[in-house]
Design an enzyme around this catalytic site. Structure first.
Site, mmCIF file in Angstrom:
data_model
loop_
_atom_site.group_PDB
_atom_site.id
_atom_site.type_symbol
_atom_site.label_atom_id
_atom_site.label_comp_id
_atom_site.label_asym_id
_atom_site.label_seq_id
_atom_site.Cartn_x
_atom_site.Cartn_y
_atom_site.Cartn_z
ATOM 1 N N GLY A 75 0.818 -1.170 -0.015
ATOM 2 C CA GLY A 75 0.038 0.383 -0.144
ATOM 3 C C GLY A 75 0.905 1.413 -0.110
ATOM 4 N N GLY A 92 0.871 5.618 1.087
ATOM 5 C CA GLY A 92 -0.187 6.541 1.884
ATOM 6 C C GLY A 92 0.782 7.874 1.876
ATOM 7 N N SER A 122 2.501 9.167 4.173
ATOM 8 C CA SER A 122 3.956 8.994 5.137
ATOM 9 C C SER A 122 4.667 8.149 4.354
ATOM 10 C CB SER A 122 3.289 8.510 6.557
ATOM 11 O OG SER A 122 2.828 7.201 6.406
ATOM 12 N N GLY A 123 4.438 7.509 3.477
ATOM 13 C CA GLY A 123 5.331 6.465 2.798
ATOM 14 C C GLY A 123 4.592 5.208 2.160
ATOM 15 N N THR A 124 5.393 4.518 1.720
ATOM 16 C CA THR A 124 5.115 3.125 0.980
ATOM 17 C C THR A 124 5.173 2.012 1.891
ATOM 18 O OG1 THR A 124 5.560 4.178 -1.265
ATOM 19 C CG2 THR A 124 5.152 1.915 -1.347
ATOM 20 N N VAL A 125 4.492 1.135 1.638
ATOM 21 C CA VAL A 125 4.544 -0.268 2.598
ATOM 22 C C VAL A 125 4.666 -1.373 1.666
ATOM 23 C CG1 VAL A 125 3.511 -1.438 4.308
ATOM 24 C CG2 VAL A 125 2.990 0.750 4.239
ATOM 25 N N LYS A 156 7.675 -0.124 6.102
ATOM 26 C CA LYS A 156 7.288 1.133 5.655
ATOM 27 C C LYS A 156 8.396 1.968 5.308
ATOM 28 C CE LYS A 156 3.669 3.443 6.214
ATOM 29 N NZ LYS A 156 2.665 4.238 6.547
ATOM 30 N N ASP A 159 -4.578 11.026 11.596
ATOM 31 C CA ASP A 159 -4.929 10.687 10.177
ATOM 32 C C ASP A 159 -5.749 9.456 10.430
ATOM 33 O OD1 ASP A 159 -5.353 10.476 7.322
ATOM 34 O OD2 ASP A 159 -3.133 9.630 7.203
#
Length: 768
Positions: A489, A491, A493-496, A510, A607
């Site tokens: 995923g 978002g 704040s970053g990529t997981v 993440k 969030d």
């Protein structure tokens, strides 16, 4: 008007503050003209006219003369301090409710005020400016005749800093001197140079620094004070008992404070105290009641001694920050040690093996040991005073419980083949001993679990105890993710990514973006997050911080996020049953209540949305991404629309209105999510910045609840199979969460309200 010793000169109209002669304690005849909190248990002083120049308690006076000048005179008539107003007639002096002592002209013009000359404390509305600074006292909780060595001030680059101004050295330690302003989350381009604590408990600086009291809100008396330990803290007054509580602090890791343990002293992290000071072998504490005096050598060295007379004591993960005599890159350990041996001035060296970095030291200040420092320190000592037995007394300097002695190293140990062989024998013997010990442990575990048939739940408990939060290398995480191959995923704040660690544990990794914190602050924040553990929160297993790389390692949650089940239009998609939805709503509320009310440090998510609510195999809710607001600087000074953090549609109105942010923003977001759980549709998509359409929708929901009829807003995919009472209370709670901030419930109250309607008997009891 004259005031002798022990008398109060003025009291503020609300009686909160008093000013007059103040004694630092019994048994002394030294007095200061000060302002203090009248009702605090220790009459906490917030300002002093004559720090460092006490007056005699017998016959000293404070007077306000005809020229409008405040004068403090000693018993012999000497003027110790004066306001230097000399305005003339028709002037007055008053102590305001703010704690500000002012001299005014008849026109109301302020001619002089104590707010313009702070000592160690800032009060609400009192500005810290370019030409003022806070200076610590040398004593922690009383006025002292000597000023301390730590200062809070604005530097030439417009950044608010902490400085250690000791008798021998001067050095900046906050924000981290290893990083520039941007990396520390500050700006150099606002030259106004002003920092203010407001009445709600928010301390804001023009360089972007922001501290919010953990009990933020109106009606509480607060102060910002720089203490003699070099940290500045926010304090809140308990009106019932007059005691102060720390509700915020500038330096999160105390060992980063310079001068804390004095010259030659070493600061170590220690629980539960937080830190402790020690002396390296060969050194002794200078003053047994004052660690700031440091440690003194129990030996003498002279330049005529041959280098064979010296050895080194290794301090694992230790360093003495600053005072570098020389620095060298890409050299071997032996070369680094040789440089120190051949230098008469060298007292120690720090070596970072991976990079081959060598720093020799001619003074040992700001010593610290912390487990993630990628190097070791080696203190130079004469061999005759560094026996193995003496080294063992300083075992607290080692970080590993398996090693109970400080390691002694010398040039011969690396240069002579015979000594190398001795060390090889030593390590072989240690390895054999360790293998035998491991065999006993494994055998014991076998009998414990197999022969005595301990239940699986207890076995899982033992596994959890033995696991620990740790730091990963970037190389480890690259390998674990197959070079970041499988994306789970993405978002704000970053990529997981999905990863598999060396022990076959599946994790979610993440890669953070927009992290502008320095190493010190990032490490402090993730360590705090790593200690948070609750059944409804995604567990963090560790982190990586190397160069520009900032990554977090989380537990892997099997069933993805809530939005996949609520809003998907794909055929044959799993439809959440009503009991699952209620369980998710309750679990999410419990997780947020834990963050808001039970964590050691107040945590606001900022969030909350279905994408950040993950579901386990049994469809239990686990909240993700909590704590990231600090890592991405969501508590910055500017909370306007262009700097808002979170997701449009779930964000409380105070974000757009530039109001101070507290836990109620999460309550608002939870209300939106709760409506979406009930309806199975994106309620948040109807919310605009003006909120006209959405508020109309909320009013319709209120009218529907008032009528008490059937709920026609429940997800049609359930085909009428839902608990009407549970649905009604969920909608009522959701609507209450969307009220103006002061009317919203707290998350612990929401948990209580939902649990009344929880029809499952297997839930544990939760009390708040």
């Amino acid at each position: 008007m004259q005031v002798d010793r022990g008398k109060i000169f003025l009291v503020s109209p609300d009686t909160i503050f008093s000013c007059g002669f103040y004694s630092p304690g019994e048994g002394t005849n030294a007095y200061y003209f000060s302002i203090w909190f009248t009702h605090s248990s220790d009459s906490t002083v917030v300002w002093t006219a004559n720090p460092g120049s006490p007056v005699n308690g017998h016959g000293s006076k404070i007077s306000f003369n005809r020229e409008g000048n405040l004068l403090l005179t000693d018993v012999n008539g000497t003027t110790v301090w004066e306001s230097k107003t000399n305005w003339g007639k028709d002037t007055s002096v008053a102590l305001l409710n703010s704690g500000n002592l002012v001299v005014r002209a008849s026109t109301g013009q302020v001619l002089w005020q104590s707010f313009d000359s702070p000592t160690d404390t800032l009060l609400p509305s009192q500005p810290l400016r370019r030409d003022t600074k806070l200076i610590s006292r040398s004593s922690f909780d009383k006025v002292d005749s000597q000023s301390g060595c730590h200062q809070l001030y604005f530097d030439n680059d417009n950044v608010l800093r902490l400085l250690y101004n000791g008798p021998d050295i001067t050095s900046i330690y906050w924000p981290s001197p290893d990083y520039n302003a941007i990396q520390n989350g500050r700006t150099r381009f606002n030259s106004s140079k002003i920092a203010v604590l407001d009445d709600e408990g928010i301390f804001s600086s023009s360089d972007g620094f922001r501290m919010i009291a953990s009990d933020s809100g109106f009606g509480i008396k607060r102060r910002i004070t720089i203490n003699n330990d070099g940290n500045f803290r926010m304090y809140s007054l308990n009106a019932a008992n007059g005691n102060w509580t720390v509700t915020g602090e500038g330096v999160l890791q105390m060992c980063y404070v310079h001068g804390l343990c004095g010259e030659n002293g070493i600061c170590e992290y220690s629980h539960p105290q937080g830190f402790k000071c020690t002396c390296p072998s060969g050194y002794e504490m200078t003053d047994t009641e004052n660690w700031s005096k440091g440690c003194s050598p129990a030996f003498s060295m002279n330049c005529g001694q041959p280098r064979e007379d010296f050895t080194f004591i290794k301090i694992p993960h230790g360093d003495f920050y600053g005072s570098d005599l020389t620095s060298n890159k890409s050299i071997s350990f032996e070369e680094c040690m040789s440089i120190c041996l051949h230098s008469c001035l060298c007292l120690s060296f720090t070596y970072k093996a991976g990079e081959g970095l060598c720093y020799t030291k001619d003074r040992l200040y700001n010593g610290q040991v912390y487990p993630y420092f990628p190097g070791d320190s080696y203190v130079k000592l004469p061999k005759e005073i560094a026996p193995i037995s003496s080294a063992s007394k300083h075992s607290s300097l080692t970080c590993s419980p398996k090693n109970n002695k400080v390691m002694l190293v010398s040039e011969d140990a690396y240069m002579k083949k015979t000594d190398k062989i001795k060390w090889i024998y030593f390590y072989v013997f240690a390895a054999i001993l360790g293998a035998v010990e491991l065999l006993f442990i494994m055998t014991g575990w076998y009998f414990l679990f197999k022969m005595h048939s301990i239940p699986k739940s207890m076995e899982e408990g033992y596994k959890m105890i033995t696991s620990q939060f740790r730091r990963f290398t970037y190389h480890e995480l690259v390998e674990a993710t197959g070079k970041f191959k499988e994306e789970l995923g993405k978002g704000g704040s970053g990529t997981v990514y999905r990863g598999i660690l060396g022990d076959k544990k599946i994790v979610a990794i993440k890669k953070l973006k927009d992290v502008r914190q320095g190493e010190e602050e990032f490490w402090a924040e993730v360590t705090l997050i790593g200690r948070i553990n609750h059944i409804n929160l995604v567990r963090m297993w560790g982190f990586c911080s190397e160069g520009k790389h900032r990554l977090l390692v989380y537990e892997y949650v099997e069933n993805e996020s809530l939005d996949k089940y609520l809003f998907s239009n794909r055929r044959n998609e799993t439809v959440l049953s009503w009991s699952q939805r209620f369980k998710i709503a309750l679990g999410t509320a419990r997780g947020l209540a834990y963050l808001h009310h039970e964590c050691l440090e107040w945590v606001v998510h900022c969030d909350v949305k279905p994408e950040n609510i993950l579901l386990t195999r049994d469809f239990e809710a686990k909240i993700a991404d909590f704590g990231l607001s600090k890592l991405s600087k969501r508590d910055s000074v500017s909370f306007n629309v262009t700097h808002m953090r979170g997701t449009m549609g779930y964000m409380a109105p105070e974000w757009a209105l530039n109001l101070p942010i507290n836990a109620k923003v999460d309550v608002y977001s939870y209300g939106v999510v709760l409506l979406e759980i009930v309806t199975g549709s994106r309620v948040s998509s109807e919310i605009t910045i003006e909120e006209i359409d959405f508020m109309q929708f909320v009013q319709e929901v209120k009218q529907m609840l008032a009528r008490g009829g059937e709920l026609d807003m429940v997800d049609a995919r359930l085909k009428g199979h839902f608990n009407h009472e549970q649905a009604t209370v969920m909608v009522k709670i959701a609507v209450s969460c969307l009220e103006e901030r002061s009317k919203r419930p707290t998350m612990d109250q929401i948990v209580k309200d939902l649990m009344v309607y929880d029809d499952e008997d297997n839930h544990p009891a939760y009390f708040f």
